[in-house]
Motif scaffolding. Structure first.
Motif, mmCIF file in Angstrom:
data_model
loop_
_atom_site.group_PDB
_atom_site.id
_atom_site.type_symbol
_atom_site.label_atom_id
_atom_site.label_comp_id
_atom_site.label_asym_id
_atom_site.label_seq_id
_atom_site.Cartn_x
_atom_site.Cartn_y
_atom_site.Cartn_z
ATOM 1 N N SER A 213 -21.160 -0.258 9.348
ATOM 2 C CA SER A 213 -21.105 -0.062 8.149
ATOM 3 C C SER A 213 -20.333 -0.735 7.213
ATOM 4 O O SER A 213 -19.161 -1.093 7.237
ATOM 5 C CB SER A 213 -21.021 1.563 8.054
ATOM 6 O OG SER A 213 -21.006 1.950 6.757
ATOM 7 N N LEU A 214 -20.968 -1.013 6.006
ATOM 8 C CA LEU A 214 -20.179 -1.515 4.969
ATOM 9 C C LEU A 214 -19.800 -0.683 3.911
ATOM 10 O O LEU A 214 -18.862 -0.787 3.005
ATOM 11 C CB LEU A 214 -21.195 -2.648 4.036
ATOM 12 C CG LEU A 214 -21.326 -3.839 4.921
ATOM 13 C CD1 LEU A 214 -22.601 -4.454 4.603
ATOM 14 C CD2 LEU A 214 -20.212 -5.017 4.818
ATOM 15 N N THR A 215 -20.376 0.516 3.749
ATOM 16 C CA THR A 215 -20.168 1.537 2.883
ATOM 17 C C THR A 215 -18.861 1.941 2.636
ATOM 18 O O THR A 215 -18.123 1.962 1.432
ATOM 19 C CB THR A 215 -21.076 2.810 3.003
ATOM 20 O OG1 THR A 215 -22.420 2.295 3.424
ATOM 21 C CG2 THR A 215 -21.088 3.814 2.003
ATOM 22 N N GLN A 216 -18.203 2.316 3.810
ATOM 23 C CA GLN A 216 -16.760 2.856 3.821
ATOM 24 C C GLN A 216 -15.804 1.814 3.176
ATOM 25 O O GLN A 216 -14.881 2.305 2.154
ATOM 26 C CB GLN A 216 -16.299 3.288 4.938
ATOM 27 C CG GLN A 216 -15.824 4.803 4.995
ATOM 28 C CD GLN A 216 -16.167 5.329 6.523
ATOM 29 O OE1 GLN A 216 -16.474 4.528 7.254
ATOM 30 N NE2 GLN A 216 -15.797 6.535 6.748
ATOM 31 N N LEU B 1 -12.398 -8.164 -1.176
ATOM 32 C CA LEU B 1 -11.538 -7.099 -1.410
ATOM 33 C C LEU B 1 -10.078 -7.503 -1.204
ATOM 34 O O LEU B 1 -9.518 -6.594 -1.264
ATOM 35 C CB LEU B 1 -12.171 -5.809 -0.684
ATOM 36 C CG LEU B 1 -13.548 -5.373 -1.013
ATOM 37 C CD1 LEU B 1 -13.988 -4.430 0.078
ATOM 38 C CD2 LEU B 1 -13.551 -4.795 -2.426
ATOM 39 N N SER C 91 -14.202 6.461 12.414
ATOM 40 C CA SER C 91 -15.119 5.907 11.378
ATOM 41 C C SER C 91 -16.070 6.994 10.765
ATOM 42 O O SER C 91 -16.305 7.042 9.684
ATOM 43 C CB SER C 91 -15.850 4.516 11.872
ATOM 44 O OG SER C 91 -16.717 4.487 11.354
ATOM 45 N N ARG D 113 -11.710 1.405 8.666
ATOM 46 C CA ARG D 113 -10.948 2.686 9.429
ATOM 47 C C ARG D 113 -10.244 2.510 10.477
ATOM 48 O O ARG D 113 -9.447 3.372 10.510
ATOM 49 C CB ARG D 113 -12.108 3.477 9.417
ATOM 50 C CG ARG D 113 -12.858 4.129 8.131
ATOM 51 C CD ARG D 113 -12.643 5.751 8.290
ATOM 52 N NE ARG D 113 -12.004 6.164 7.083
ATOM 53 C CZ ARG D 113 -11.502 7.464 7.036
ATOM 54 N NH1 ARG D 113 -11.814 8.166 7.851
ATOM 55 N NH2 ARG D 113 -10.933 7.887 6.127
ATOM 56 N N TYR E 237 -17.068 -9.985 2.502
ATOM 57 C CA TYR E 237 -16.913 -8.940 1.914
ATOM 58 C C TYR E 237 -15.159 -8.451 1.673
ATOM 59 O O TYR E 237 -14.782 -8.207 0.597
ATOM 60 C CB TYR E 237 -17.882 -7.642 2.178
ATOM 61 C CG TYR E 237 -17.759 -6.581 1.419
ATOM 62 C CD1 TYR E 237 -18.166 -6.759 -0.039
ATOM 63 C CD2 TYR E 237 -17.656 -5.571 1.809
ATOM 64 C CE1 TYR E 237 -18.176 -5.641 -0.963
ATOM 65 C CE2 TYR E 237 -17.585 -4.270 0.862
ATOM 66 C CZ TYR E 237 -17.896 -4.484 -0.596
ATOM 67 O OH TYR E 237 -17.979 -3.201 -1.087
ATOM 68 N N GLU F 94 -16.311 -0.069 0.830
ATOM 69 C CA GLU F 94 -16.693 -0.204 -0.779
ATOM 70 C C GLU F 94 -15.617 0.985 -1.436
ATOM 71 O O GLU F 94 -15.172 0.641 -2.600
ATOM 72 C CB GLU F 94 -17.972 0.001 -0.846
ATOM 73 C CG GLU F 94 -18.262 -0.718 -2.268
ATOM 74 C CD GLU F 94 -20.078 -0.855 -2.268
ATOM 75 O OE1 GLU F 94 -20.626 -0.609 -1.461
ATOM 76 O OE2 GLU F 94 -20.427 -0.838 -3.627
ATOM 77 N N TYR F 95 -15.434 2.137 -0.784
ATOM 78 C CA TYR F 95 -14.560 2.933 -1.412
ATOM 79 C C TYR F 95 -13.088 3.085 -0.711
ATOM 80 O O TYR F 95 -12.227 3.834 -1.269
ATOM 81 C CB TYR F 95 -15.181 4.431 -1.132
ATOM 82 C CG TYR F 95 -16.591 4.407 -1.734
ATOM 83 C CD1 TYR F 95 -16.679 4.564 -3.069
ATOM 84 C CD2 TYR F 95 -17.555 4.617 -1.235
ATOM 85 C CE1 TYR F 95 -17.713 4.537 -3.807
ATOM 86 C CE2 TYR F 95 -19.061 4.472 -2.011
ATOM 87 C CZ TYR F 95 -19.102 4.618 -3.275
ATOM 88 O OH TYR F 95 -20.143 4.753 -3.809
ATOM 89 N N GLU F 96 -13.030 2.313 0.008
ATOM 90 C CA GLU F 96 -11.512 2.252 0.471
ATOM 91 C C GLU F 96 -10.830 0.555 0.525
ATOM 92 O O GLU F 96 -10.033 0.515 1.541
ATOM 93 C CB GLU F 96 -11.549 2.942 1.912
ATOM 94 C CG GLU F 96 -11.902 4.210 2.050
ATOM 95 C CD GLU F 96 -11.900 4.730 3.325
ATOM 96 O OE1 GLU F 96 -12.294 6.228 3.417
ATOM 97 O OE2 GLU F 96 -11.707 4.293 4.347
#
Lengths: 304, 304, 304, 304
Positions: free
Chosen positions: B96-99, B174, B90, B108, B170, B101-103
């Motif tokens: 983390s929530l960030t990843q 998605l 990761s 991971r 979340y 958002e872009y994946e």
């Protein structure tokens, strides 16, 4: 050229056929709207008003409601509110979680969803019946006792609003939400479902063009400083990822919603609302943006 | 030097006094644990086993449970599972929530919380009674019918688990969660509350050191390829933000939990579990890491 | 089945026709490579070696060179090196700047570009003539005095390497680069341009399979602990965004380069290098990955 | 109350002793400035002007120069400029690299460093001698032929400007920089070093308050639409991470620099410049912000 002439010109020049965007589809209720709808209403400081098209038809005001709840929260907390939410533009699409992660759960401003949900938390925390009080507030400033929530829209948003529920839980984990998640999102989905017309909205927003007072009775609803703050926020943060473009094209403080409505005000002069449900790729009404740009050009009034 | 001598050496050399970390405090139940607790258990391929200290005392296995649920999900879906969750480290803290958002909502790996919650979704979707079946699975591979959830811990996690509830909502927004949020997090908080001892864990993990078969009966629990996949994942992703350091210090596939437990395996040779509730700043058992490093040094067996 | 038979089997079974990726094109020199190239070389602990195809042809080793410079930096600094660069997997594509922003200029590991550039800084700072000393190091451990930089490739990388120059400047702004930017990137682009064959690489990497000693003379090049550290890093971070997959498929520590080369080692047993310039979407040699997977399957040796 | 009275009131009420921030220290030249400096100058549409304190003393205008180079670039490219840089607020600290990574090298607006560097690239690309032409432009609109670069400041910035050099290289890697890096940053560090007084700046910015024309000669310098665009950008993006707060407190379009200068304009009415080198934590002049807030309050003129 008087206001009615200007509105007629805009109505003649523009049509839903000129724009290529799509109606919001993330909830079934919004996707059903007829893309031909187009209306506009101007409410002036001298109590005159002007309109065209579907200006008396109700639509889902969605994020425009964030201005009403912000006003209510500022009446309760004043400038202390800014300990819970910031006043700066976001720079990220309106539903981003990333920024919260690096900024301790303080949303960038009250018009991104995260910020509006913190405002919901405040109202749910401090009011006995926030849904009822919001209705009363909106009915009072418009003088229209028939304004109501659209229960079908509210239920539809609740059924698919996982991202907003995620936001509330996440901000709660970061310590910036006090109440239970359920009543917060219930209130939030209801406020977004408010059904109002251009006429209603332009009348309601006159308090922001009239230093916080009702035009008819001169009743003081908000402090002048509160109005200044809200107007400054609408100027810099009112249009998701397109605040800069709107500031240039239209040059007025305003707020948009994915239902296709936009309201803008010219302090001391007028309040104007427009509705066309076709959205551009930033999520703002495509025809609404063009109509407002044309309106400020034809009236010759621009901030800059 | 035989295994018991090695364990005795470690027990003599090391003490909770040597480490300065803190016991996990994010839920009240975990914060109550006595920081003096220290136990270790080795289970060998020839069915011998060795131990010291509090090796028979139950503790909250927390994230170690993610290995059990991953094994169950792979039995149901095989390699198709990797359409729902990735197999790469990761690089971000475990929550983390960030990843995402872009994946596109694909976590991971199955050992970060986001991934484990997708695994929960799969089990809740495909099993009639996932909580019961997980218990049966763990009881079966340990041969201990008394293993159970700690209801107090589960309730405590649920009451404060806003970040995990945010994650599920979340990921659902998605598109990578099928079931309702409530049963998923209920299952997840229960799996984390599993109370097991070092003895239990080392016996349970023998299936990963024994190509998927129970040592006692040679019953096939998992395919060899499934075991290989899980072991590779434990090697690269088993230790939150400290996978690289563990890989170097210990050199074995393993998994840690914030309850202070760590299990590691040496394929074909042994399974080893250690418990000390004092955590380093990365969230892994400080004494447990040291004990395992010393263990691989003294046995002279290292992957690299 | 002996090693030569296994290699012959792989050579028979596999062809560049089976893979659909593209040759690296970011610099003109790499784009010129014939996509039919395919070679493999195994070097064993008993000094036997085996090969097929284009195993003696030189290619651009690119990121594989990061293992050599890391070895040199560890000889100079030992474990103090880890104050300047971390040892954890990155989780982001190999050229990301984001993580540096939140982690004070400390790159996640020495195999992402940011980390390799910090290693370059260290060598440029501590060595009189780093380019010459790197050549001597590589020539010494391979026993091949003809290994050299490909000046055309180095110049080509320098002419287009804005992202790497950005990285060095950015890390310097964050305080983790000591030397001037120019000599650091000059050294870096040269190291990436090293032209070596599969035979060279497999021989060079024997020091990592042989506890740091040259096989021929038993000369000690690296400390066993340094070798263990480098091998652990190759296991968890050697394959850009595909470390987890490689760890599962092949189960050996290794390192890839965008020139299409991959080297992997089995401690105490062998070192193996493969080359095919066609890359998968993660930037690793597609045929090379398959060949190594087949090789570990056929030899029956796997870490997990 | 006339303007001079208002300025005198501000001068009486406020002092450097009231503010606790620090003078910019990232380059030695700026750190040397006397923190007692405080001056203000108002230039009116009727050609009257008013001032107090150190209003005639030159200081380093730093980021205020970005407005001049933007004006020059818009004269060359018009609205085509927006293919190279966006017009939206940034939401991130002024020196962030992250956003570029997800937005293909298009900076969020021309006032963050990334955007200003793209503007530099355009000027270096299209002008024969950009440094000379910028000087001529600024001298022309102020009528002061003595305005010049501060070579010591420029050299000092160049010696430590690794982050800006990183930005140019990074944007070049993403395809949005045409020229060589060296002349771009040389030009950029020179523009930031421009030494001007409050008197100079207030006179220069009158073109933005006077629809693009010089007040003295009525010469047309910029198109009205260009002025509108620049004013809108100053309103939404002129104050780093504090644009929202400035918009509320002052309610005018403006631009600040880390040298401690701020300029703001009131379209058709006046241009006002203030200087105090003590910065708040967002990097804007602390006393300058307060002075401007007081100025708009006392004049009773506010956008909102």
């Amino acid at each position: 050229m008087d206001y009615q002439q200007i509105l007629d010109t805009i109505h003649d020049e523009m049509s839903y056929r000129d724009v290529k965007g799509k109606v919001a589809s993330y909830i079934p209720e919004l996707a059903k709207i007829d893309r031909k709808k187009f209306g506009m209403h101007v409410y002036c400081g001298d109590k005159q008003h002007f309109c065209f098209g579907d200006s008396k038809e109700n639509f889902s005001i969605q994020s425009i409601s964030k201005v009403f709840t912000l006003a209510m929260a500022m009446r309760l907390m004043g400038e202390d509110l800014w300990d819970r939410v910031d006043v700066e533009p976001s720079g990220d699409p309106f539903n981003s979680l990333t920024q919260l992660e690096y900024e301790s759960g303080i949303p960038r401003n009250p018009f991104i969803n995260a910020g509006a949900l913190v405002i919901s938390d405040i109202l749910v925390d401090q009011l006995d019946d926030p849904k009822k009080e919001l209705l009363e507030f909106v009915r009072h400033i418009t003088g229209d006792p028939d304004i109501d929530y659209d229960k079908t829209v509210a239920a539809s948003e609740k059924a698919t609003g996982y991202r907003n529920i995620a936001l509330v839980n996440y901000i709660k984990a970061l310590g910036n939400i006090k109440c239970d998640v359920e009543p917060i999102v219930d209130f939030y989905f209801h406020q977004c479902s408010l059904a109002m017309s251009c006429e209603d909205l332009s009348k309601a927003f006159m308090i922001f063009a009239n230093r916080g007072r009702l035009l008819d009775t001169d009743e003081k609803i908000l402090k002048p400083k509160t109005v200044k703050r809200i107007n400054a926020l609408m100027q810099t943060c009112g249009f998701y990822d397109e605040a800069g473009e709107f500031s240039f094209q239209v040059g007025l403080p305003g707020k948009s919603g994915v239902g296709g409505g936009i309201v803008a005000i010219h302090p001391k002069n007028y309040s104007v609302a427009v509705w066309s449900p076709i959205l551009n790729e930033k999520g703002n009404s495509e025809l609404g943006m063009k109509a407002l740009e044309r309106f400020t050009t034809l009236t010759g009034v621009s901030v800059f």
